[in-house]
Scaffold this motif. Structure first.
Motif, PDB file in Angstrom:
ATOM      1  N   GLY A 154       0.813  -1.203   0.000  1.00 41.33           N
ATOM      2  CA  GLY A 154       0.000   0.000   0.000  1.00 41.33           C
ATOM      3  C   GLY A 154       0.850   1.258   0.000  1.00 41.33           C
ATOM      4  N   GLY A 155       0.206   2.353  -0.198  1.00 43.82           N
ATOM      5  CA  GLY A 155       0.870   3.638  -0.175  1.00 43.82           C
ATOM      6  C   GLY A 155       0.380   4.534  -1.293  1.00 43.82           C
ATOM      7  N   VAL A 156       0.672   5.809  -1.172  1.00 42.84           N
ATOM      8  CA  VAL A 156       0.271   6.781  -2.178  1.00 42.84           C
ATOM      9  C   VAL A 156       1.417   7.053  -3.137  1.00 42.84           C
ATOM     10  N   TRP A 157       2.630   7.178  -2.641  1.00 41.37           N
ATOM     11  CA  TRP A 157       3.807   7.518  -3.448  1.00 41.37           C
ATOM     12  C   TRP A 157       4.778   6.339  -3.391  1.00 41.37           C
ATOM     13  N   LEU A 158       4.695   5.471  -4.395  1.00 40.67           N
ATOM     14  CA  LEU A 158       5.467   4.239  -4.405  1.00 40.67           C
ATOM     15  C   LEU A 158       6.843   4.446  -5.044  1.00 40.67           C
ATOM     16  N   PRO A 159       7.842   3.671  -4.606  1.00 40.03           N
ATOM     17  CA  PRO A 159       9.172   3.748  -5.231  1.00 40.03           C
ATOM     18  C   PRO A 159       9.143   3.142  -6.633  1.00 40.03           C
ATOM     19  N   THR A 160      10.122   3.488  -7.435  1.00 39.59           N
ATOM     20  CA  THR A 160      10.153   3.054  -8.842  1.00 39.59           C
ATOM     21  C   THR A 160      10.937   1.765  -9.063  1.00 39.59           C
ATOM     22  N   GLY A 161      11.477   1.159  -8.020  1.00 40.50           N
ATOM     23  CA  GLY A 161      12.344   0.000  -8.168  1.00 40.50           C
ATOM     24  C   GLY A 161      11.739  -1.187  -8.896  1.00 40.50           C
ATOM     25  N   ASP A 162      10.436  -1.421  -8.758  1.00 38.75           N
ATOM     26  CA  ASP A 162       9.784  -2.571  -9.390  1.00 38.75           C
ATOM     27  C   ASP A 162       8.998  -2.204 -10.651  1.00 38.75           C
ATOM     28  N   VAL A 163       9.151  -0.981 -11.121  1.00 41.70           N
ATOM     29  CA  VAL A 163       8.416  -0.541 -12.305  1.00 41.70           C
ATOM     30  C   VAL A 163       9.081  -1.101 -13.561  1.00 41.70           C
ATOM     31  N   LEU A 164       8.263  -1.685 -14.445  1.00 41.84           N
ATOM     32  CA  LEU A 164       8.747  -2.145 -15.756  1.00 41.84           C
ATOM     33  C   LEU A 164       8.435  -1.134 -16.854  1.00 41.84           C
ATOM     34  N   LEU A 165       7.272  -0.487 -16.741  1.00 42.35           N
ATOM     35  CA  LEU A 165       6.795   0.405 -17.786  1.00 42.35           C
ATOM     36  C   LEU A 165       5.933   1.495 -17.188  1.00 42.35           C
ATOM     37  N   VAL A 166       6.126   2.720 -17.670  1.00 43.90           N
ATOM     38  CA  VAL A 166       5.250   3.846 -17.363  1.00 43.90           C
ATOM     39  C   VAL A 166       4.669   4.329 -18.682  1.00 43.90           C
ATOM     40  N   ARG A 192       9.884  12.303 -19.270  1.00 42.42           N
ATOM     41  CA  ARG A 192      10.792  11.340 -19.906  1.00 42.42           C
ATOM     42  C   ARG A 192      12.157  11.400 -19.221  1.00 42.42           C
ATOM     43  N   HIS A 193      12.658  12.584 -18.951  1.00 43.66           N
ATOM     44  CA  HIS A 193      13.948  12.739 -18.267  1.00 43.66           C
ATOM     45  C   HIS A 193      13.867  12.214 -16.827  1.00 43.66           C
ATOM     46  N   GLU A 194      12.807  12.562 -16.113  1.00 46.12           N
ATOM     47  CA  GLU A 194      12.680  12.135 -14.719  1.00 46.12           C
ATOM     48  C   GLU A 194      12.565  10.620 -14.593  1.00 46.12           C
ATOM     49  N   TYR A 195      11.758   9.999 -15.439  1.00 45.73           N
ATOM     50  CA  TYR A 195      11.615   8.545 -15.377  1.00 45.73           C
ATOM     51  C   TYR A 195      12.921   7.843 -15.751  1.00 45.73           C
ATOM     52  N   PRO A 219      12.663   1.206 -16.795  1.00 47.09           N
ATOM     53  CA  PRO A 219      13.210   0.595 -18.015  1.00 47.09           C
ATOM     54  C   PRO A 219      12.518   1.011 -19.316  1.00 47.09           C
ATOM     55  N   GLN A 220      11.193   1.234 -19.267  1.00 45.56           N
ATOM     56  CA  GLN A 220      10.471   1.600 -20.485  1.00 45.56           C
ATOM     57  C   GLN A 220       9.475   2.709 -20.188  1.00 45.56           C
ATOM     58  N   TYR A 221       9.353   3.619 -21.148  1.00 44.31           N
ATOM     59  CA  TYR A 221       8.429   4.747 -21.048  1.00 44.31           C
ATOM     60  C   TYR A 221       7.725   4.903 -22.383  1.00 44.31           C
ATOM     61  N   TRP A 222       6.396   4.848 -22.355  1.00 44.46           N
ATOM     62  CA  TRP A 222       5.606   5.015 -23.567  1.00 44.46           C
ATOM     63  C   TRP A 222       4.768   6.274 -23.446  1.00 44.46           C
ATOM     64  N   THR A 223       4.645   6.984 -24.559  1.00 45.77           N
ATOM     65  CA  THR A 223       3.697   8.083 -24.641  1.00 45.77           C
ATOM     66  C   THR A 223       2.687   7.746 -25.735  1.00 45.77           C
ATOM     67  N   VAL A 224       1.438   8.083 -25.476  1.00 38.96           N
ATOM     68  CA  VAL A 224       0.372   7.889 -26.457  1.00 38.96           C
ATOM     69  C   VAL A 224      -0.103   9.286 -26.833  1.00 38.96           C
ATOM     70  N   ASP A 225       0.218   9.702 -28.056  1.00 42.90           N
ATOM     71  CA  ASP A 225      -0.213  11.005 -28.542  1.00 42.90           C
ATOM     72  C   ASP A 225      -1.656  10.922 -29.004  1.00 42.90           C
ATOM     73  N   ARG A 226      -2.369  12.005 -28.846  1.00 40.82           N
ATOM     74  CA  ARG A 226      -3.780  12.020 -29.205  1.00 40.82           C
ATOM     75  C   ARG A 226      -3.977  12.553 -30.623  1.00 40.82           C
ATOM     76  N   ASP A 227      -3.042  12.234 -31.514  1.00 37.24           N
ATOM     77  CA  ASP A 227      -3.189  12.573 -32.922  1.00 37.24           C
ATOM     78  C   ASP A 227      -4.233  11.629 -33.521  1.00 37.24           C
ATOM     79  N   PRO A 228      -4.587  11.776 -34.796  1.00 35.07           N
ATOM     80  CA  PRO A 228      -5.634  10.895 -35.356  1.00 35.07           C
ATOM     81  C   PRO A 228      -5.332   9.398 -35.216  1.00 35.07           C
ATOM     82  N   HIS A 233       9.859   4.116 -25.602  1.00 39.20           N
ATOM     83  CA  HIS A 233      11.237   4.443 -25.260  1.00 39.20           C
ATOM     84  C   HIS A 233      11.804   3.334 -24.383  1.00 39.20           C
ATOM     85  N   ARG A 234      13.063   3.012 -24.599  1.00 36.64           N
ATOM     86  CA  ARG A 234      13.773   2.059 -23.735  1.00 36.64           C
ATOM     87  C   ARG A 234      14.979   2.749 -23.131  1.00 36.64           C
TER      88      ARG A 234
END
Length: 185
Positions: free
Chosen positions: A102-114, A131-134, A140-149, A156-157
């Protein structure tokens, strides 16, 4: 900081506890984030299209067999800066290597993807700042979904201390693949 102080008597430095209190006191459901340098961001609640994109990604992962307790929406991540500073970001979707406590602000150690669904007005924050902060947090991985058509997904890896673009494709194409084609597990 009490709920009454939100918006009237902002402290010089906003802590993660302050952000939690601000969100709890906000009757409109705004998200409050802060960078490790202390820059406060206030975002309105996600809109319908934004929420649908996040739900579709969650369903894609669950249908493929990803355990539901390892997928979260709108959970706070503690982002550490170069010193002792701690910021807090609330990604639209987080995929974990194992269930979290539980918690509100979790550590990033077990994150695979944001994943961040880019909203009008958040383009620079989502595609540059976060992107820089993550990357600095070791996600390890960061995806952005743009709201283009095509609702373009940019994957990103992590390579060292920064991300490299691994793939860019329409959202629908991603959903026609298996999560294992993109996630290192």
């Amino acid at each position: 900081m009490s709920a009454e102080a939100v918006g009237r008597h902002m402290p010089a430095v906003v802590t993660l506890d302050d952000l939690t209190a601000m969100m709890a006191a906000d009757p409109h459901g705004h998200r409050y984030e802060t960078s490790p340098e202390g820059v406060l961001s206030v975002m309105p609640p996600p809109g319908y299209e934004h929420a649908v994109a996040t739900t579709r990604l969650t369903a894609w992962l669950v249908v493929a067999g990803w355990p539901a307790e390892r997928i979260t929406q709108a959970v706070g991540l503690r982002i550490l800066g170069p010193g002792d500073e701690a910021g807090g970001r609330i990604p639209d979707l987080v995929v974990w290597s194992k269930p979290q406590g539980g918690g509100v602000w979790l550590p990033t150690g077990d994150v695979l993807l944001v994943v961040e669904i880019v909203s009008p007005g958040s383009e620079a924050t989502d595609t540059v700042t976060k992107r820089h902060e993550y990357a600095m947090a070791g996600v390890p991985q960061y995806w952005t979904v743009d709201r283009d058509p095509d609702q373009t997904v940019t994957m990103h890896r992590l390579a060292g201390d920064r991300y490299l673009v691994h793939a860019t494709m329409p959202f629908g194409w991603v959903l026609d693949t298996a999560p294992g084609d993109h996630l290192d597990v």
